[in-house]
Write an enzyme that holds these catalytic residues in place. Structure first.
Site, PDB file in Angstrom:
ATOM      1  N   ASN A 161       0.877  -1.174   0.000  1.00  8.06           N
ATOM      2  CA  ASN A 161       0.000   0.000   0.000  1.00  8.06           C
ATOM      3  C   ASN A 161       0.913   1.223   0.000  1.00  8.06           C
ATOM      4  O   ASN A 161       1.489   1.565   1.025  1.00  8.06           O
ATOM      5  CB  ASN A 161      -0.892  -0.030   1.248  1.00  8.06           C
ATOM      6  CG  ASN A 161      -1.736   1.227   1.388  1.00  8.06           C
ATOM      7  OD1 ASN A 161      -1.770   2.066   0.473  1.00  8.06           O
ATOM      8  ND2 ASN A 161      -2.412   1.368   2.515  1.00  8.06           N
ATOM      9  N   SER A 185       3.525  -2.070  10.404  1.00  9.32           N
ATOM     10  CA  SER A 185       4.966  -2.147  10.699  1.00  9.32           C
ATOM     11  C   SER A 185       5.590  -3.481  10.310  1.00  9.32           C
ATOM     12  O   SER A 185       6.515  -3.950  10.976  1.00  9.32           O
ATOM     13  CB  SER A 185       5.236  -1.835  12.175  1.00  9.32           C
ATOM     14  OG  SER A 185       4.878  -0.486  12.451  1.00  9.32           O
ATOM     15  N   GLY A 189       2.694   2.281  10.925  1.00 11.30           N
ATOM     16  CA  GLY A 189       3.694   3.338  10.816  1.00 11.30           C
ATOM     17  C   GLY A 189       4.399   3.682  12.119  1.00 11.30           C
ATOM     18  O   GLY A 189       5.058   4.712  12.221  1.00 11.30           O
ATOM     19  N   GLU A 223      -5.212  -4.913  10.569  1.00 13.05           N
ATOM     20  CA  GLU A 223      -4.198  -3.891  10.816  1.00 13.05           C
ATOM     21  C   GLU A 223      -4.512  -3.170  12.125  1.00 13.05           C
ATOM     22  O   GLU A 223      -5.361  -2.260  12.142  1.00 13.05           O
ATOM     23  CB  GLU A 223      -4.192  -2.857   9.671  1.00 13.05           C
ATOM     24  CG  GLU A 223      -3.904  -3.449   8.308  1.00 13.05           C
ATOM     25  CD  GLU A 223      -3.311  -2.407   7.356  1.00 13.05           C
ATOM     26  OE1 GLU A 223      -2.202  -2.646   6.877  1.00 13.05           O
ATOM     27  OE2 GLU A 223      -3.946  -1.360   7.123  1.00 13.05           O
ATOM     28  N   GLU A 251      -6.811   4.735   7.961  1.00 13.74           N
ATOM     29  CA  GLU A 251      -6.597   6.155   7.631  1.00 13.74           C
ATOM     30  C   GLU A 251      -7.837   6.750   6.968  1.00 13.74           C
ATOM     31  O   GLU A 251      -8.108   7.944   7.095  1.00 13.74           O
ATOM     32  CB  GLU A 251      -5.340   6.294   6.755  1.00 13.74           C
ATOM     33  CG  GLU A 251      -4.082   6.078   7.592  1.00 13.74           C
ATOM     34  CD  GLU A 251      -2.898   5.482   6.852  1.00 13.74           C
ATOM     35  OE1 GLU A 251      -2.886   5.508   5.612  1.00 13.74           O
ATOM     36  OE2 GLU A 251      -1.989   4.973   7.537  1.00 13.74           O
ATOM     37  N   LYS A 271       0.133   4.197  -0.242  1.00 15.56           N
ATOM     38  CA  LYS A 271      -0.528   5.375   0.350  1.00 15.56           C
ATOM     39  C   LYS A 271      -0.328   6.599  -0.559  1.00 15.56           C
ATOM     40  O   LYS A 271      -0.289   6.438  -1.773  1.00 15.56           O
ATOM     41  CB  LYS A 271      -0.030   5.590   1.786  1.00 15.56           C
ATOM     42  CG  LYS A 271      -0.207   4.309   2.628  1.00 15.56           C
ATOM     43  CD  LYS A 271       0.008   4.489   4.096  1.00 15.56           C
ATOM     44  CE  LYS A 271      -0.205   3.149   4.808  1.00 15.56           C
ATOM     45  NZ  LYS A 271      -0.083   3.249   6.255  1.00 15.56           N
ATOM     46  N   HIS A 311      -9.428   1.199   5.030  1.00 12.01           N
ATOM     47  CA  HIS A 311      -8.161   1.405   5.739  1.00 12.01           C
ATOM     48  C   HIS A 311      -8.406   2.342   6.923  1.00 12.01           C
ATOM     49  O   HIS A 311      -9.227   3.255   6.820  1.00 12.01           O
ATOM     50  CB  HIS A 311      -7.117   1.988   4.783  1.00 12.01           C
ATOM     51  CG  HIS A 311      -5.746   1.941   5.364  1.00 12.01           C
ATOM     52  ND1 HIS A 311      -5.315   2.848   6.301  1.00 12.01           N
ATOM     53  CD2 HIS A 311      -4.719   1.071   5.174  1.00 12.01           C
ATOM     54  CE1 HIS A 311      -4.071   2.534   6.659  1.00 12.01           C
ATOM     55  NE2 HIS A 311      -3.677   1.462   5.979  1.00 12.01           N
TER      56      HIS A 311
HETATM   57  P1  13P Z   1       3.138   0.444   7.682  1.00 16.25           P
HETATM   58  O1  13P Z   1       3.653  -0.842   7.075  1.00 16.25           O
HETATM   59  O2  13P Z   1       3.855   1.652   7.205  1.00 16.25           O
HETATM   60  O3  13P Z   1       3.037   0.333   9.177  1.00 16.25           O
HETATM   61  O4  13P Z   1       1.630   0.625   7.151  1.00 16.25           O
HETATM   62  C1  13P Z   1       0.774  -0.457   7.227  1.00 16.25           C
HETATM   63  C2  13P Z   1      -0.468  -0.119   6.481  1.00 16.25           C
HETATM   64  O5  13P Z   1      -1.219   0.749   6.894  1.00 16.25           O
HETATM   65  C3  13P Z   1      -0.726  -0.838   5.230  1.00 16.25           C
HETATM   66  O6  13P Z   1      -2.008  -0.592   4.769  1.00 16.25           O
END
Ligand code: 13P
Length: 251
Positions: free
Chosen positions: A10, A213, A173, A167, A99, A12, A97
């Site tokens: 992803n 992560s 992150g 997740e 976010e 982002k 997601h």
């Molecule tokens: P990270 O791998 O940067 O923690 O992000 C995970 C994520 O949100 C994948 O959709």
């Protein structure tokens, strides 16, 4: 039953034309040199879906969007319809997601409506769910992910048109991950929910990814956990060597 792992990147809101195409090319080269031990999916920002899909065409790398609207067209300024992603060569779309749930107020009902639209357009949905840190601290993790699972999936969900990504919000992150036992507990609960809601045969084939992560140094351990069928990778998917080390860790 053996489920083939899926390793999904992803990206982002990262990447302009040049670096997006270069990263996609590098991933495609790795897959072509294969055989890869997992299915490989990359989800660039909507602006790059077209170019990335053209770049990886014929390589075996799948391309996905990161969101879509719940209707196929109309007066929705700034939104992208599932059929538009499909038209550009996407086969998948990430939905729900954290976010988007946090920054755009998406609820389980929103995610369900979007998943319905994505299925209708012929896309495989990667539905994300996971608890916040406060929910984990309150001992509510399992009940939160169970209700997200039940409420975010439309009728018609099966193991071919849907992938689940667990997740934990606090692991995204942050460099922090749950313990192996905590991951195993949630994935087992999700598998059990899937059996209840979708039937045992679908649950057995449904891929449930872990995200948050994941990186080369912890991927092998996370991917070896029972009921973990791959990973949804954020930061580490932006560097081909890190992303590929995670693909290799699924072997
Ligand atoms: P990270 O791998 O940067 O923690 O992000 C995970 C994520 O949100 C994948 O959709």
């Amino acid at each position: 039953m053996a489920r083939r792992p899926l390793i999904a990147g992803n990206w982002k809101m990262n990447g302009l034309k040049a670096d997006g195409v270069a990263l996609a090319e590098a991933v495609a080269r790795k897959v072509k040199a294969g055989p890869a031990p997992a299915d490989v999916l990359i989800c660039p920002p909507a602006t790059l879906v077209d170019r990335v899909a053209q770049t990886v065409a014929g390589s075996g790398v799948a391309v996905g969007g990161q969101d879509c609207h719940a209707v196929q067209s109309g007066a929705h300024t700034g939104d992208v319809a599932a059929a538009m992603l499909k038209d550009l060569g996407a086969s998948h779309v990430i939905l729900g997601h954290s976010e988007r749930r946090t920054n755009h107020g998406e609820t389980n009902a929103t995610v369900r409506a979007k998943a319905e639209a994505a299925h209708a357009a012929g896309l495989v949905v990667v539905v994300c769910l996971g608890e916040t840190e406060a929910e984990r601290d309150a001992g509510r993790t399992i009940s939160v992910v169970e209700s997200q699972f039940k409420e975010s999936l439309p009728s018609g969900t099966n193991a071919d048109n849907t992938v689940i990504a667990y997740e934990p919000v606090w692991a995204i992150g942050t460099g922090r991950t749950p313990t192996n036992a905590e991951v195993a507990e949630v994935h087992a609960a999700l598998r059990a929910s899937a059996a209840k809601v979708l039937g045992a045969a679908v649950a057995d084939r449904l891929r449930i990814l872990y995200g948050g992560s994941m990186k080369p140094s912890n991927a092998r351990e996370l991917l070896a956990i029972k009921d973990v069928d791959g990973g949804l990778i954020g930061g580490a998917s932006l560097k081909v060597d890190d992303f590929w080390a995670i693909v290799e860790a699924s072997r």
